[in-house]
Write a protein that holds these residues in place. Sequence first.
Motif, PDB file in Angstrom:
ATOM      1  N   ALA A 135      -3.248  -3.770  -1.730  1.00 33.25           N
ATOM      2  CA  ALA A 135      -3.153  -4.885  -2.678  1.00 33.25           C
ATOM      3  C   ALA A 135      -2.444  -6.057  -2.023  1.00 33.25           C
ATOM      4  O   ALA A 135      -1.535  -5.877  -1.209  1.00 33.25           O
ATOM      5  CB  ALA A 135      -2.397  -4.453  -3.931  1.00 33.25           C
ATOM      6  N   LEU A 138      -7.829  -5.071  -1.965  1.00 34.06           N
ATOM      7  CA  LEU A 138      -7.838  -5.334  -3.401  1.00 34.06           C
ATOM      8  C   LEU A 138      -7.417  -6.780  -3.651  1.00 34.06           C
ATOM      9  O   LEU A 138      -6.440  -7.270  -3.090  1.00 34.06           O
ATOM     10  CB  LEU A 138      -6.897  -4.366  -4.112  1.00 34.06           C
ATOM     11  CG  LEU A 138      -7.079  -2.878  -3.730  1.00 34.06           C
ATOM     12  CD1 LEU A 138      -6.054  -2.016  -4.457  1.00 34.06           C
ATOM     13  CD2 LEU A 138      -8.491  -2.420  -4.027  1.00 34.06           C
ATOM     14  N   LEU A 152      -6.129   3.722  -3.277  1.00 37.17           N
ATOM     15  CA  LEU A 152      -7.510   3.234  -3.311  1.00 37.17           C
ATOM     16  C   LEU A 152      -7.718   1.959  -2.506  1.00 37.17           C
ATOM     17  O   LEU A 152      -8.815   1.413  -2.499  1.00 37.17           O
ATOM     18  CB  LEU A 152      -7.940   3.013  -4.768  1.00 37.17           C
ATOM     19  CG  LEU A 152      -7.871   4.257  -5.659  1.00 37.17           C
ATOM     20  CD1 LEU A 152      -8.288   3.916  -7.082  1.00 37.17           C
ATOM     21  CD2 LEU A 152      -8.741   5.368  -5.096  1.00 37.17           C
ATOM     22  N   PHE A 181      -9.670  -7.984  -9.385  1.00 27.94           N
ATOM     23  CA  PHE A 181      -9.021  -7.640 -10.649  1.00 27.94           C
ATOM     24  C   PHE A 181      -8.538  -8.905 -11.349  1.00 27.94           C
ATOM     25  O   PHE A 181      -8.206  -9.899 -10.703  1.00 27.94           O
ATOM     26  CB  PHE A 181      -7.820  -6.722 -10.400  1.00 27.94           C
ATOM     27  CG  PHE A 181      -8.165  -5.416  -9.735  1.00 27.94           C
ATOM     28  CD1 PHE A 181      -8.393  -4.277 -10.483  1.00 27.94           C
ATOM     29  CD2 PHE A 181      -8.280  -5.335  -8.350  1.00 27.94           C
ATOM     30  CE1 PHE A 181      -8.708  -3.070  -9.875  1.00 27.94           C
ATOM     31  CE2 PHE A 181      -8.603  -4.131  -7.730  1.00 27.94           C
ATOM     32  CZ  PHE A 181      -8.819  -3.006  -8.496  1.00 27.94           C
ATOM     33  N   THR A 193      -2.902  -4.044 -12.620  1.00 27.06           N
ATOM     34  CA  THR A 193      -3.981  -3.076 -12.433  1.00 27.06           C
ATOM     35  C   THR A 193      -4.302  -2.916 -10.958  1.00 27.06           C
ATOM     36  O   THR A 193      -4.542  -1.798 -10.473  1.00 27.06           O
ATOM     37  CB  THR A 193      -5.233  -3.522 -13.196  1.00 27.06           C
ATOM     38  OG1 THR A 193      -4.896  -3.778 -14.560  1.00 27.06           O
ATOM     39  CG2 THR A 193      -6.319  -2.461 -13.134  1.00 27.06           C
ATOM     40  N   MET A 194      -4.306  -4.028 -10.239  1.00 28.78           N
ATOM     41  CA  MET A 194      -4.591  -3.988  -8.815  1.00 28.78           C
ATOM     42  C   MET A 194      -3.579  -3.111  -8.080  1.00 28.78           C
ATOM     43  O   MET A 194      -3.946  -2.263  -7.255  1.00 28.78           O
ATOM     44  CB  MET A 194      -4.570  -5.402  -8.236  1.00 28.78           C
ATOM     45  CG  MET A 194      -4.759  -5.477  -6.732  1.00 28.78           C
ATOM     46  SD  MET A 194      -4.769  -7.188  -6.115  1.00 28.78           S
ATOM     47  CE  MET A 194      -3.123  -7.753  -6.584  1.00 28.78           C
ATOM     48  N   CYS A 202       0.847  -1.198   0.000  1.00 28.48           N
ATOM     49  CA  CYS A 202       0.000   0.000   0.000  1.00 28.48           C
ATOM     50  C   CYS A 202       0.878   1.242   0.000  1.00 28.48           C
ATOM     51  O   CYS A 202       2.114   1.148   0.045  1.00 28.48           O
ATOM     52  CB  CYS A 202      -0.925   0.009   1.227  1.00 28.48           C
ATOM     53  SG  CYS A 202      -0.040   0.008   2.805  1.00 28.48           S
ATOM     54  N   GLN A 204      -1.711  -0.766  -9.363  1.00 35.61           N
ATOM     55  CA  GLN A 204      -1.881   0.625  -9.771  1.00 35.61           C
ATOM     56  C   GLN A 204      -2.939   1.315  -8.919  1.00 35.61           C
ATOM     57  O   GLN A 204      -2.804   2.481  -8.551  1.00 35.61           O
ATOM     58  CB  GLN A 204      -2.261   0.697 -11.253  1.00 35.61           C
ATOM     59  CG  GLN A 204      -1.098   0.480 -12.205  1.00 35.61           C
ATOM     60  CD  GLN A 204       0.002   1.511 -12.018  1.00 35.61           C
ATOM     61  OE1 GLN A 204      -0.259   2.721 -11.925  1.00 35.61           O
ATOM     62  NE2 GLN A 204       1.236   1.045 -11.957  1.00 35.61           N
ATOM     63  N   CYS A 205      -4.005   0.581  -8.598  1.00 33.60           N
ATOM     64  CA  CYS A 205      -5.030   1.145  -7.710  1.00 33.60           C
ATOM     65  C   CYS A 205      -4.456   1.398  -6.325  1.00 33.60           C
ATOM     66  O   CYS A 205      -4.745   2.421  -5.691  1.00 33.60           O
ATOM     67  CB  CYS A 205      -6.226   0.193  -7.620  1.00 33.60           C
ATOM     68  SG  CYS A 205      -7.260   0.199  -9.102  1.00 33.60           S
ATOM     69  N   GLN A 230      -2.523   4.528  -6.106  1.00 34.25           N
ATOM     70  CA  GLN A 230      -3.357   5.728  -6.058  1.00 34.25           C
ATOM     71  C   GLN A 230      -4.066   5.886  -4.715  1.00 34.25           C
ATOM     72  O   GLN A 230      -4.899   6.766  -4.550  1.00 34.25           O
ATOM     73  CB  GLN A 230      -4.392   5.667  -7.180  1.00 34.25           C
ATOM     74  CG  GLN A 230      -3.778   5.691  -8.575  1.00 34.25           C
ATOM     75  CD  GLN A 230      -4.818   5.560  -9.667  1.00 34.25           C
ATOM     76  OE1 GLN A 230      -5.864   6.195  -9.621  1.00 34.25           O
ATOM     77  NE2 GLN A 230      -4.535   4.727 -10.656  1.00 34.25           N
TER      78      GLN A 230
END
Length: 289
Positions: free
Chosen positions: A234, A189, A231, A217, A222-223, A169, A225-226, A229
């Motif tokens: 992961a 995530l 979000l 995901f 992609t996970m 994170c 990348q979230c 940000q």
Amino acid sequence: MAHARINLGALKVFEAAARALSLTRAADELNVTQAAVSHQVRLLENQLGVELFRRLPRGLALTDEGLSLLPAIQEAFDRIDDALDRVGDGLAREVVHVGAVGTFASGWLLPRLAEFARLHPSVDVRVSTHNNRVDPAAEGLDYAIRYGRGAWPGMESRFLMNAPVTPLCTPVIAAQLRRAEDLPRFALLRSYFVDDWRLWFEAAQAVPNGPINGPIFDSSLTMVQCALQGLGVALAPASMFARELAEGRLVQPFETMLDAGGYWLTRLALKPAGDGATAFSQWIEKTAA
């Protein structure tokens, strides 16, 4: 059954029309008239004795026979393209097609391909990425690099490396996590292995203070990348995100790692390996060891 009268041009017209599902777009691509495309398709159908397309008010649809023929035609043209690439510069070059799960491709393979090119200048490695769901036969792959336990029907699998997963994170989120039990305060995530969070909490001997909720995901890239940000948190292999961790953009807030699988080099068991493919296999196994 021989089809000596069928020429390469008719097959190329069929492939273009089948890919576009339109005689007009196929004609534009091939720089011929629509009537010429229609004539070649009809000629091919007559020679084979089957219909390859259903004519619809708006475009075309492949018949079962057309669907069966298309992959073989596309593979044949791909092989021709490969052969032309090998001899186009006057040098005999072998092309090795490798499909790799995106996380491994970006986190490990691509930064090291320059070394392989230096060691084997006559071999071209072409890399495509996938989300762990791949059909090596349909995609014409020499190798598929996957994440899992090494068991895929019809495939020969060679172990490359472990890839234990752990929470990752941003530093802002990590500063708010005192214990593993606090993780459900944020979106957890998940990748396509949806049970991994539960297994990680068991490995950490922690009972989450809340439900394990978060989007799922089909790609760890992609996970993460979230997660970058802010979000959520992961659950991903830290070894594949060493750069983000070294730069401080990602943080591993807890030491517990879950052995959820590893990366494997797989190939169709019955597909022969050329010299270039063998060289790639030997190189990646040695480098990953």
